[in-house]
Design a protein around this motif. Structure first.
Motif: not given
Length: 75
Positions: A22-33
């Motif tokens: 979950a923490e790695s998902l918050t750092r995604q550069s792409y945010d349409n997910f």
């Protein structure tokens, strides 16, 4: 904005691993997910199908709960 990505995560009794993911998902550069988490015991294929049936994105991806994604993984 690009295509929406649906991420299906099946997990059971692994809160530490799920937290790191979950923490790695918050750092995604792409945010349409969107993230669909299935917290049940059962056959993995059936659990993934359950998550897929809830997905609303144009792209569907299945992720294990013990994965830590790089910030550009969704691009």
């Amino acid at each position: 904005m690009g295509l929406k990505v649906s991420l299906v995560i099946c997990t059971l009794d692994r809160p530490g691993s799920l937290k790191r993911l979950a923490e790695s998902l918050t750092r995604q550069s792409y945010d349409n997910f969107e993230v669909i988490t299935i917290k049940e015991k059962g056959e993995l294929a059936k659990l993934r199908n359950k998550g897929a049936s809830q997905a609303t994105g144009e792209i569907l991806s299945f992720i294990d709960d013990d994965v830590v994604l790089s910030p550009y993984w969704l691009e």
